[in-house]
Design a protein around this motif. Sequence first.
Motif, PDB file in Angstrom:
ATOM      1  N   VAL A   5      37.826  40.605  40.772  1.00 43.74           N
ATOM      2  CA  VAL A   5      38.723  41.748  40.918  1.00 43.74           C
ATOM      3  C   VAL A   5      38.444  42.458  42.242  1.00 43.74           C
ATOM      4  O   VAL A   5      39.352  42.760  43.016  1.00 43.74           O
ATOM      5  CB  VAL A   5      38.593  42.716  39.723  1.00 43.74           C
ATOM      6  N   SER A   6      37.187  42.704  42.524  1.00 46.40           N
ATOM      7  CA  SER A   6      36.805  43.384  43.755  1.00 46.40           C
ATOM      8  C   SER A   6      37.251  42.603  44.989  1.00 46.40           C
ATOM      9  O   SER A   6      37.757  43.183  45.954  1.00 46.40           O
ATOM     10  CB  SER A   6      35.286  43.593  43.770  1.00 46.40           C
ATOM     11  N   PHE A   7      37.085  41.276  44.963  1.00 50.99           N
ATOM     12  CA  PHE A   7      37.507  40.455  46.100  1.00 50.99           C
ATOM     13  C   PHE A   7      38.999  40.633  46.366  1.00 50.99           C
ATOM     14  O   PHE A   7      39.407  40.893  47.502  1.00 50.99           O
ATOM     15  CB  PHE A   7      37.198  38.971  45.873  1.00 50.99           C
ATOM     16  N   TYR A   8      39.856  40.495  45.356  1.00 53.84           N
ATOM     17  CA  TYR A   8      41.294  40.579  45.569  1.00 53.84           C
ATOM     18  C   TYR A   8      41.746  41.996  45.923  1.00 53.84           C
ATOM     19  O   TYR A   8      42.742  42.172  46.621  1.00 53.84           O
ATOM     20  CB  TYR A   8      42.063  40.003  44.379  1.00 53.84           C
ATOM     21  N   GLU A   9      41.001  42.996  45.480  1.00 53.47           N
ATOM     22  CA  GLU A   9      41.287  44.367  45.914  1.00 53.47           C
ATOM     23  C   GLU A   9      41.002  44.511  47.406  1.00 53.47           C
ATOM     24  O   GLU A   9      41.827  45.034  48.159  1.00 53.47           O
ATOM     25  CB  GLU A   9      40.453  45.369  45.118  1.00 53.47           C
ATOM     26  N   GLN A  10      39.842  44.036  47.842  1.00 58.20           N
ATOM     27  CA  GLN A  10      39.440  44.173  49.244  1.00 58.20           C
ATOM     28  C   GLN A  10      40.225  43.247  50.166  1.00 58.20           C
ATOM     29  O   GLN A  10      40.638  43.647  51.249  1.00 58.20           O
ATOM     30  CB  GLN A  10      37.949  43.885  49.394  1.00 58.20           C
ATOM     31  N   ALA A  11      40.410  42.003  49.743  1.00 61.21           N
ATOM     32  CA  ALA A  11      41.032  41.011  50.616  1.00 61.21           C
ATOM     33  C   ALA A  11      42.539  41.183  50.757  1.00 61.21           C
ATOM     34  O   ALA A  11      43.087  40.975  51.838  1.00 61.21           O
ATOM     35  CB  ALA A  11      40.722  39.603  50.107  1.00 61.21           C
ATOM     36  N   PHE A  12      43.219  41.539  49.663  1.00 62.88           N
ATOM     37  CA  PHE A  12      44.674  41.558  49.678  1.00 62.88           C
ATOM     38  C   PHE A  12      45.296  42.877  49.240  1.00 62.88           C
ATOM     39  O   PHE A  12      46.513  42.987  49.126  1.00 62.88           O
ATOM     40  CB  PHE A  12      45.214  40.415  48.810  1.00 62.88           C
ATOM     41  N   GLU A  21      37.207  44.794  27.981  1.00 59.32           N
ATOM     42  CA  GLU A  21      35.833  45.314  27.923  1.00 59.32           C
ATOM     43  C   GLU A  21      34.783  44.210  27.867  1.00 59.32           C
ATOM     44  O   GLU A  21      33.636  44.416  28.254  1.00 59.32           O
ATOM     45  CB  GLU A  21      35.680  46.254  26.721  1.00 59.32           C
ATOM     46  N   SER A  22      35.151  43.009  27.428  1.00 59.46           N
ATOM     47  CA  SER A  22      34.211  41.880  27.393  1.00 59.46           C
ATOM     48  C   SER A  22      33.935  41.317  28.784  1.00 59.46           C
ATOM     49  O   SER A  22      33.044  40.494  28.951  1.00 59.46           O
ATOM     50  CB  SER A  22      34.778  40.758  26.519  1.00 59.46           C
ATOM     51  N   LEU A  23      34.721  41.726  29.771  1.00 58.22           N
ATOM     52  CA  LEU A  23      34.654  41.217  31.147  1.00 58.22           C
ATOM     53  C   LEU A  23      34.956  39.727  31.229  1.00 58.22           C
ATOM     54  O   LEU A  23      34.527  39.042  32.156  1.00 58.22           O
ATOM     55  CB  LEU A  23      33.296  41.518  31.795  1.00 58.22           C
ATOM     56  N   GLN A  24      35.734  39.210  30.277  1.00 59.91           N
ATOM     57  CA  GLN A  24      36.107  37.796  30.286  1.00 59.91           C
ATOM     58  C   GLN A  24      37.566  37.580  30.668  1.00 59.91           C
ATOM     59  O   GLN A  24      38.010  36.448  30.789  1.00 59.91           O
ATOM     60  CB  GLN A  24      35.823  37.170  28.922  1.00 59.91           C
ATOM     61  N   TYR A  25      38.319  38.666  30.881  1.00 55.98           N
ATOM     62  CA  TYR A  25      39.723  38.552  31.247  1.00 55.98           C
ATOM     63  C   TYR A  25      40.107  39.760  32.076  1.00 55.98           C
ATOM     64  O   TYR A  25      39.745  40.893  31.747  1.00 55.98           O
ATOM     65  CB  TYR A  25      40.613  38.493  29.991  1.00 55.98           C
ATOM     66  N   ALA A  26      40.841  39.506  33.157  1.00 59.24           N
ATOM     67  CA  ALA A  26      41.323  40.595  34.006  1.00 59.24           C
ATOM     68  C   ALA A  26      42.665  40.213  34.610  1.00 59.24           C
ATOM     69  O   ALA A  26      42.969  39.028  34.778  1.00 59.24           O
ATOM     70  CB  ALA A  26      40.327  40.907  35.114  1.00 59.24           C
ATOM     71  N   GLU A  27      43.462  41.219  34.942  1.00 61.67           N
ATOM     72  CA  GLU A  27      44.741  41.027  35.611  1.00 61.67           C
ATOM     73  C   GLU A  27      44.817  41.919  36.835  1.00 61.67           C
ATOM     74  O   GLU A  27      44.341  43.052  36.821  1.00 61.67           O
ATOM     75  CB  GLU A  27      45.908  41.395  34.682  1.00 61.67           C
ATOM     76  N   VAL A  38      40.274  34.416  33.832  1.00 64.94           N
ATOM     77  CA  VAL A  38      39.443  34.351  32.633  1.00 64.94           C
ATOM     78  C   VAL A  38      38.081  33.819  33.049  1.00 64.94           C
ATOM     79  O   VAL A  38      37.952  33.090  34.036  1.00 64.94           O
ATOM     80  CB  VAL A  38      40.033  33.451  31.519  1.00 64.94           C
ATOM     81  N   SER A  39      37.062  34.188  32.289  1.00 63.99           N
ATOM     82  CA  SER A  39      35.726  33.669  32.545  1.00 63.99           C
ATOM     83  C   SER A  39      35.678  32.195  32.160  1.00 63.99           C
ATOM     84  O   SER A  39      36.517  31.705  31.396  1.00 63.99           O
ATOM     85  CB  SER A  39      34.694  34.445  31.724  1.00 63.99           C
ATOM     86  N   GLU A  81      36.474  38.668  55.745  1.00 68.01           N
ATOM     87  CA  GLU A  81      35.540  39.794  55.727  1.00 68.01           C
ATOM     88  C   GLU A  81      35.201  40.227  54.300  1.00 68.01           C
ATOM     89  O   GLU A  81      34.114  40.725  54.039  1.00 68.01           O
ATOM     90  CB  GLU A  81      36.110  40.972  56.518  1.00 68.01           C
ATOM     91  N   ALA A  82      36.128  40.014  53.357  1.00 70.39           N
ATOM     92  CA  ALA A  82      35.913  40.387  51.959  1.00 70.39           C
ATOM     93  C   ALA A  82      35.109  39.325  51.195  1.00 70.39           C
ATOM     94  O   ALA A  82      34.794  39.522  50.034  1.00 70.39           O
ATOM     95  CB  ALA A  82      37.245  40.631  51.263  1.00 70.39           C
ATOM     96  N   GLY A  83      34.817  38.190  51.848  1.00 71.90           N
ATOM     97  CA  GLY A  83      33.987  37.167  51.209  1.00 71.90           C
ATOM     98  C   GLY A  83      34.621  35.806  51.045  1.00 71.90           C
ATOM     99  O   GLY A  83      34.008  34.900  50.480  1.00 71.90           O
ATOM    100  N   ALA A  84      35.845  35.623  51.532  1.00 71.02           N
ATOM    101  CA  ALA A  84      36.498  34.319  51.443  1.00 71.02           C
ATOM    102  C   ALA A  84      35.858  33.336  52.424  1.00 71.02           C
ATOM    103  O   ALA A  84      35.251  33.731  53.417  1.00 71.02           O
ATOM    104  CB  ALA A  84      37.986  34.443  51.758  1.00 71.02           C
ATOM    105  N   VAL A  85      36.043  32.069  52.138  1.00 68.54           N
ATOM    106  CA  VAL A  85      35.609  31.000  53.040  1.00 68.54           C
ATOM    107  C   VAL A  85      36.840  30.522  53.796  1.00 68.54           C
ATOM    108  O   VAL A  85      37.853  30.153  53.186  1.00 68.54           O
ATOM    109  CB  VAL A  85      34.983  29.835  52.238  1.00 68.54           C
ATOM    110  N   ALA A  86      36.772  30.545  55.119  1.00 73.31           N
ATOM    111  CA  ALA A  86      37.884  30.075  55.942  1.00 73.31           C
ATOM    112  C   ALA A  86      38.031  28.567  55.780  1.00 73.31           C
ATOM    113  O   ALA A  86      37.053  27.833  55.857  1.00 73.31           O
ATOM    114  CB  ALA A  86      37.647  30.434  57.410  1.00 73.31           C
TER     115      ALA A  86
END
Length: 116
Positions: A5-12, A21-27, A38-39, A81-86
């Motif tokens: 989630v943090s990567f896509y917030e920062q990168a895009f 709350e289980s941290l196994q699914y996010a949108e 999903v995890s 810069e957000a952590g992606a590999v070119a």
Amino acid sequence: MSAAVSFYEQAFGLTQRFMHESLQYAEMETGGTALAYVSHELANSNLPDGFQENSLSARPAGMEICFVAEDVSSAFLCAVEAGAVAVVEPKVKPWGQTIAYIRDPNGILVEIASPM
């Protein structure tokens, strides 16, 4: 999940729409649709025969996520810069579209493309 989630917030510049709350699914909010994660644990529980996990140490899967950006070079640099590999630096294709490829920290292939 939080790292993805943090990567896509920062990168895009996407925003989190939902995280269980289980941290196994996010949108992530993308407008007309959701980019969902999903995890590995949840994916394995959903698929009786398991699945091929993405890994930066292996070739990317035969699918990609694509983001359209007016300035592909800037979006590419921001993602790195957000952590992606070119993977492929921005270049203009014969039909005039600029494209670039990165892999996110989980190994997923992401295309960054100018509008058609």
